[in-house]
Design an enzyme around this catalytic site. Structure first.
Site, PDB file in Angstrom:
ATOM      1  N   CYS A 112      45.253-102.861  -2.980  1.00  0.00           N
ATOM      2  CA  CYS A 112      45.360-102.741  -1.512  1.00  0.00           C
ATOM      3  C   CYS A 112      44.910-104.005  -0.791  1.00  0.00           C
ATOM      4  CB  CYS A 112      44.552-101.548  -1.021  1.00  0.00           C
ATOM      5  SG  CYS A 112      45.109-100.005  -1.738  1.00  0.00           S
ATOM      6  N   HIS A 123      42.823-101.954   6.294  1.00  0.00           N
ATOM      7  CA  HIS A 123      43.642-101.260   5.312  1.00  0.00           C
ATOM      8  C   HIS A 123      43.629 -99.766   5.623  1.00  0.00           C
ATOM      9  CE1 HIS A 123      45.461 -99.734   1.813  1.00  0.00           C
ATOM     10  NE2 HIS A 123      44.351 -99.207   1.317  1.00  0.00           N
ATOM     11  N   ASN A 135      49.054 -94.317   2.840  1.00  0.00           N
ATOM     12  CA  ASN A 135      48.466 -95.534   2.284  1.00  0.00           C
ATOM     13  C   ASN A 135      49.574 -96.325   1.588  1.00  0.00           C
ATOM     14  OD1 ASN A 135      47.190 -97.472   0.750  1.00  0.00           O
ATOM     15  ND2 ASN A 135      45.596 -96.115  -0.040  1.00  0.00           N
TER      16      ASN A 135
HETATM   17  N1  ACO Z   1      45.420 -80.227  -0.955  1.00  0.00           N
HETATM   18  C1  ACO Z   1      44.488 -79.261  -1.028  1.00  0.00           C
HETATM   19  N2  ACO Z   1      43.346 -79.391  -1.690  1.00  0.00           N
HETATM   20  C2  ACO Z   1      43.116 -80.565  -2.302  1.00  0.00           C
HETATM   21  C3  ACO Z   1      44.048 -81.621  -2.270  1.00  0.00           C
HETATM   22  C4  ACO Z   1      45.230 -81.428  -1.568  1.00  0.00           C
HETATM   23  N3  ACO Z   1      46.178 -82.357  -1.479  1.00  0.00           N
HETATM   24  N4  ACO Z   1      43.538 -82.666  -2.964  1.00  0.00           N
HETATM   25  C5  ACO Z   1      42.331 -82.279  -3.416  1.00  0.00           C
HETATM   26  N5  ACO Z   1      42.091 -81.011  -3.027  1.00  0.00           N
HETATM   27  C6  ACO Z   1      40.921 -80.192  -3.313  1.00  0.00           C
HETATM   28  C7  ACO Z   1      40.171 -80.638  -4.556  1.00  0.00           C
HETATM   29  O1  ACO Z   1      40.776 -80.104  -5.709  1.00  0.00           O
HETATM   30  C8  ACO Z   1      38.803 -80.076  -4.299  1.00  0.00           C
HETATM   31  O2  ACO Z   1      38.805 -78.719  -4.636  1.00  0.00           O
HETATM   32  P1  ACO Z   1      37.546 -78.066  -5.386  1.00  0.00           P
HETATM   33  O3  ACO Z   1      36.412 -78.216  -4.432  1.00  0.00           O
HETATM   34  O4  ACO Z   1      37.979 -76.663  -5.615  1.00  0.00           O
HETATM   35  O5  ACO Z   1      37.376 -78.879  -6.631  1.00  0.00           O
HETATM   36  C9  ACO Z   1      38.659 -80.193  -2.788  1.00  0.00           C
HETATM   37  O6  ACO Z   1      39.979 -80.341  -2.265  1.00  0.00           O
HETATM   38  C10 ACO Z   1      37.806 -81.349  -2.333  1.00  0.00           C
HETATM   39  O7  ACO Z   1      38.220 -82.497  -3.042  1.00  0.00           O
HETATM   40  P2  ACO Z   1      37.587 -83.899  -2.752  1.00  0.00           P
HETATM   41  O8  ACO Z   1      38.175 -84.902  -3.679  1.00  0.00           O
HETATM   42  O9  ACO Z   1      36.093 -83.777  -2.718  1.00  0.00           O
HETATM   43  O10 ACO Z   1      38.128 -84.144  -1.275  1.00  0.00           O
HETATM   44  P3  ACO Z   1      37.767 -85.310  -0.319  1.00  0.00           P
HETATM   45  O11 ACO Z   1      37.280 -84.779   0.942  1.00  0.00           O
HETATM   46  O12 ACO Z   1      36.964 -86.391  -0.994  1.00  0.00           O
HETATM   47  O13 ACO Z   1      39.205 -85.941  -0.008  1.00  0.00           O
HETATM   48  C11 ACO Z   1      40.534 -87.815  -0.666  1.00  0.00           C
HETATM   49  C12 ACO Z   1      39.978 -86.448  -1.079  1.00  0.00           C
HETATM   50  C13 ACO Z   1      41.438 -87.628   0.505  1.00  0.00           C
HETATM   51  C14 ACO Z   1      41.303 -88.383  -1.849  1.00  0.00           C
HETATM   52  C15 ACO Z   1      39.380 -88.758  -0.283  1.00  0.00           C
HETATM   53  O14 ACO Z   1      38.367 -88.699  -1.251  1.00  0.00           O
HETATM   54  C16 ACO Z   1      39.817 -90.180  -0.105  1.00  0.00           C
HETATM   55  O15 ACO Z   1      40.549 -90.520   0.780  1.00  0.00           O
HETATM   56  N6  ACO Z   1      39.297 -91.094  -0.952  1.00  0.00           N
HETATM   57  C17 ACO Z   1      39.567 -92.494  -0.838  1.00  0.00           C
HETATM   58  C18 ACO Z   1      40.871 -92.820  -1.451  1.00  0.00           C
HETATM   59  C19 ACO Z   1      41.203 -94.275  -1.187  1.00  0.00           C
HETATM   60  O16 ACO Z   1      40.744 -94.828  -0.243  1.00  0.00           O
HETATM   61  N7  ACO Z   1      41.969 -94.918  -2.036  1.00  0.00           N
HETATM   62  C20 ACO Z   1      42.274 -96.279  -1.698  1.00  0.00           C
HETATM   63  C21 ACO Z   1      42.566 -97.090  -2.770  1.00  0.00           C
HETATM   64  S1  ACO Z   1      44.194 -96.913  -3.328  1.00  0.00           S
HETATM   65  C22 ACO Z   1      44.591 -98.378  -4.081  1.00  0.00           C
HETATM   66  O17 ACO Z   1      43.840 -99.281  -4.168  1.00  0.00           O
HETATM   67  C23 ACO Z   1      45.983 -98.496  -4.672  1.00  0.00           C
END
Ligand code: ACO
Length: 324
Positions: A112, A251, A281
């Site tokens: 990214c 980003h 993203n």
């Molecule tokens: N729909 C419904 N539920 C979901 C989904 C979805 N799409 N995805 C995950 N969940 C569930 C999980 O399974 C979990 O359930 P559980 O509690 O029963 O295990 C629950 O939601 C919470 O999951 P978390 O991973 O804790 O959710 P979080 O609030 O952290 O959000 C997210 C997840 C959106 C991925 C977030 O962590 C995020 O944005 N992280 C940063 C990602 C990022 O910035 N990447 C950039 C780099 S990419 C690159 O460099 C190419």
């Protein structure tokens, strides 16, 4: 002597994938995606489109805006982690497609951060004598996504943004760029297969190693921390405070990351350019896409202080301050 951005361009594919579409593909909901990420829809390439096709269209627009001919380019750098193929570089394909007959060309993979890293190289090359460098951030993230994995498939989209970099007149232009990397956290975001560690095979395909794996929660925390640090570094280096920034082009990974960074910096979110609601993203394309949108809409004006900050797989993080 400084370099500056002479023109910007952008291209996103026509096909829109909404949260409602994703509800039919995996166990998710529009409300979960919007609340946890801020993303409403993303663009996905057509069947006949690859990274260089998106890059070419963004490049042609940037060249037109800059008033520079493709034949005048000295160098093309494509920041991408989803090039058309491992060989040749996507930059070489773009070079041929736009007719940049004199230009050297290579790809740069900083995930990214690919655009800001590439911009740093363009800045250095212009300062050491090249006249025109084309910098493109282009990604087809949809090609490395497991469309059955709800943890990742709701997050990403495809697109390309480009800028032409040349010499600045006077003191305006790119004031500084700061790049960082830390392989210690390489496992947070990775595509394990398809390279020399796990070359493509029936086994790697069965194990889905060709797709993005991400520890979202841990990535989230590191992203907020590194983005804040990167912003503070570039402001301190240039003797500016956050109040001096007119437009912040970060980003675009998650609206909650952008809100947390803005809160820590005491920076108004209204001055932050946001496209993730419509594009998701787009990795290395996200900053040049947002930059082009802000320039085209008149949100970035001559003399503005424009702040860029990115983080991504690697880990990598980077920032830049530009006097537009
Ligand atoms: N729909 C419904 N539920 C979901 C989904 C979805 N799409 N995805 C995950 N969940 C569930 C999980 O399974 C979990 O359930 P559980 O509690 O029963 O295990 C629950 O939601 C919470 O999951 P978390 O991973 O804790 O959710 P979080 O609030 O952290 O959000 C997210 C997840 C959106 C991925 C977030 O962590 C995020 O944005 N992280 C940063 C990602 C990022 O910035 N990447 C950039 C780099 S990419 C690159 O460099 C190419």
């Amino acid at each position: 002597m400084r370099s500056r951005i002479l023109g910007t361009g952008a291209y996103v594919p026509d096909r829109i994938l909404t949260n409602a579409d994703l509800e039919k593909m995996v166990d998710t909901s529009d409300s979960w995606i919007i609340e946890r990420t801020g993303i409403r829809e993303r663009r996905i390439v057509g069947q006949d489109q690859a990274c260089s096709d998106l890059a070419m269209k963004a490049a042609e627009k940037a060249l037109a805006k800059a008033g520079v001919l493709a034949s005048q380019l000295d160098l093309i750098i494509v920041g991408t982690c989803t090039g058309d193929s491992p060989l040749p570089s996507t930059a070489c394909l773009v070079q041929q497609k736009i007719g940049a007959t004199r230009a050297a060309a290579f790809d740069l993979n900083a995930a990214c951060c690919g655009f800001v890293y590439s911009l740093a190289l363009a800045d250095a090359y212009v300062k050491t004598g090249l006249q025109y460098v084309l910098v493109i951030g282009a990604e087809v993230m949809s090609s490395i996504i497991d469309w059955t994995d709800r943890n990742t498939c709701v997050l990403f989209g495809d697109g390309a943004g480009a800028v032409v970099v040349g010499k600045a007149e006077g003191d305006d232009g790119i004031l500084s760029i700061h790049l960082h990397g830390d392989g210690e956290h390489s496992e947070l975001i990775q595509v394990p297969g398809g390279g020399s560690r796990f070359p493509a095979s029936e086994q790697t395909l069965n194990d889905k190693l060709q797709f993005v794996q991400m520890k979202g929660n841990e990535t989230f925390k590191v992203a907020v921390k590194t983005m804040e640090e990167a912003v503070r570094e570039v402001l301190t280096f240039n003797g500016h405070s956050i109040e001096d920034v007119d437009v912040f082009v970060p980003h675009q990974a998650n609206i909650r990351i952008l809100k947390a960074v803005a809160q820590r910096l005491k920076f108004p979110l209204e001055k932050t350019v946001i496209n993730l609601d419509r594009l998701g993203n787009t990795s290395a394309a996200s900053i040049p896409l947002a930059l082009d949108e802000a320039v085209a809409s008149g949100r970035i004006r001559c003399g503005d202080y424009v702040l860029l900050a990115a983080f991504g797989a690697g880990l990598t993080w980077a920032s830049s301050l530009i006097r537009w």
